[in-house]
Motif scaffolding. Structure first.
Motif, PDB file in Angstrom:
ATOM      1  N   ILE A 145       0.833  -1.198   0.000  1.00 18.50           N
ATOM      2  CA  ILE A 145       0.000   0.000   0.000  1.00 18.50           C
ATOM      3  C   ILE A 145       0.871   1.252   0.000  1.00 18.50           C
ATOM      4  O   ILE A 145       0.603   2.215  -0.732  1.00 18.50           O
ATOM      5  N   SER A 146       1.933   1.253   0.789  1.00 14.65           N
ATOM      6  CA  SER A 146       2.853   2.395   0.809  1.00 14.65           C
ATOM      7  C   SER A 146       3.475   2.617  -0.562  1.00 14.65           C
ATOM      8  O   SER A 146       3.617   3.760  -1.010  1.00 14.65           O
ATOM      9  N   ALA A 147       3.867   1.541  -1.224  1.00 14.95           N
ATOM     10  CA  ALA A 147       4.468   1.650  -2.551  1.00 14.95           C
ATOM     11  C   ALA A 147       3.470   2.211  -3.556  1.00 14.95           C
ATOM     12  O   ALA A 147       3.812   3.054  -4.394  1.00 14.95           O
ATOM     13  N   LEU A 148       2.231   1.743  -3.468  1.00 12.63           N
ATOM     14  CA  LEU A 148       1.199   2.255  -4.375  1.00 12.63           C
ATOM     15  C   LEU A 148       0.942   3.742  -4.136  1.00 12.63           C
ATOM     16  O   LEU A 148       0.803   4.525  -5.081  1.00 12.63           O
ATOM     17  N   ARG A 149       0.893   4.135  -2.876  1.00 10.23           N
ATOM     18  CA  ARG A 149       0.694   5.552  -2.547  1.00 10.23           C
ATOM     19  C   ARG A 149       1.871   6.399  -3.010  1.00 10.23           C
ATOM     20  O   ARG A 149       1.704   7.496  -3.540  1.00 10.23           O
ATOM     21  N   ALA A 150       3.075   5.909  -2.781  1.00  9.99           N
ATOM     22  CA  ALA A 150       4.277   6.673  -3.132  1.00  9.99           C
ATOM     23  C   ALA A 150       4.396   6.896  -4.631  1.00  9.99           C
ATOM     24  O   ALA A 150       4.958   7.902  -5.063  1.00  9.99           O
ATOM     25  N   THR A 151       3.872   5.983  -5.414  1.00 11.74           N
ATOM     26  CA  THR A 151       3.951   6.106  -6.869  1.00 11.74           C
ATOM     27  C   THR A 151       2.692   6.711  -7.475  1.00 11.74           C
ATOM     28  O   THR A 151       2.568   6.778  -8.693  1.00 11.74           O
ATOM     29  N   ASN A 152       1.767   7.142  -6.616  1.00 13.04           N
ATOM     30  CA  ASN A 152       0.494   7.710  -7.067  1.00 13.04           C
ATOM     31  C   ASN A 152      -0.237   6.772  -8.026  1.00 13.04           C
ATOM     32  O   ASN A 152      -0.837   7.207  -9.004  1.00 13.04           O
ATOM     33  N   ALA A 153      -0.146   5.493  -7.742  1.00 10.52           N
ATOM     34  CA  ALA A 153      -0.789   4.495  -8.603  1.00 10.52           C
ATOM     35  C   ALA A 153      -2.303   4.625  -8.539  1.00 10.52           C
ATOM     36  O   ALA A 153      -2.875   4.913  -7.493  1.00 10.52           O
ATOM     37  N   THR A 154      -2.935   4.433  -9.674  1.00  6.94           N
ATOM     38  CA  THR A 154      -4.387   4.406  -9.749  1.00  6.94           C
ATOM     39  C   THR A 154      -4.799   2.955  -9.921  1.00  6.94           C
ATOM     40  O   THR A 154      -4.429   2.317 -10.906  1.00  6.94           O
ATOM     41  N   ILE A 155      -5.536   2.443  -8.965  1.00 11.95           N
ATOM     42  CA  ILE A 155      -5.972   1.048  -9.010  1.00 11.95           C
ATOM     43  C   ILE A 155      -7.423   1.033  -9.470  1.00 11.95           C
ATOM     44  O   ILE A 155      -8.309   1.526  -8.783  1.00 11.95           O
ATOM     45  N   VAL A 156      -7.640   0.471 -10.644  1.00 11.82           N
ATOM     46  CA  VAL A 156      -8.991   0.353 -11.170  1.00 11.82           C
ATOM     47  C   VAL A 156      -9.571  -0.996 -10.769  1.00 11.82           C
ATOM     48  O   VAL A 156     -10.704  -1.092 -10.327  1.00 11.82           O
ATOM     49  N   VAL A 157      -8.750  -2.021 -10.920  1.00 13.12           N
ATOM     50  CA  VAL A 157      -9.151  -3.371 -10.549  1.00 13.12           C
ATOM     51  C   VAL A 157      -8.134  -3.874  -9.526  1.00 13.12           C
ATOM     52  O   VAL A 157      -6.938  -3.948  -9.808  1.00 13.12           O
ATOM     53  N   ALA A 158      -8.596  -4.219  -8.346  1.00  7.57           N
ATOM     54  CA  ALA A 158      -7.696  -4.617  -7.262  1.00  7.57           C
ATOM     55  C   ALA A 158      -7.217  -6.065  -7.371  1.00  7.57           C
ATOM     56  O   ALA A 158      -6.222  -6.430  -6.745  1.00  7.57           O
ATOM     57  N   ALA A 159      -7.879  -6.885  -8.166  1.00  8.77           N
ATOM     58  CA  ALA A 159      -7.550  -8.306  -8.230  1.00  8.77           C
ATOM     59  C   ALA A 159      -6.067  -8.576  -8.556  1.00  8.77           C
ATOM     60  O   ALA A 159      -5.450  -9.429  -7.900  1.00  8.77           O
TER      61      ALA A 159
END
Length: 84
Positions: free
Chosen positions: A62-76
């Protein structure tokens, strides 16, 4: 209880950082000596600090996703990657 452990670990960590900084200054930035000071410190293996500042794999992801400003459309796909 976990917040107490994190507070204790940060207190220990603060002392360790101060000592590592002193070693850095005394050795003119010798990374080997800094590493030695950290690894041989009582705080490094203390029972109070054990696991207190370590993120779970989920927290890390989750920290990595936040740090990269990732947009998650599908969480699977993210969930699948964490399971492997």
């Amino acid at each position: 209880m976990r917040s107490l452990n994190i507070h204790d670990a940060k207190t220990h960590l603060s002392r360790l950082v101060d000592r590592a900084a002193q070693v850095y200054l005394a050795t003119k930035g010798d990374l080997r000596e800094m590493t030695r000071a950290i690894i041989t410190s009582p705080e490094f293996f203390s029972v109070d600090a054990y696991g207190a500042l370590v993120k779970t794999p989920l927290d890390f992801a989750i920290s990595a996703l936040r740090a990269t400003n990732a947009t998650i459309v599908v969480a699977a796909p993210v969930v699948q990657a964490l399971r492997t």
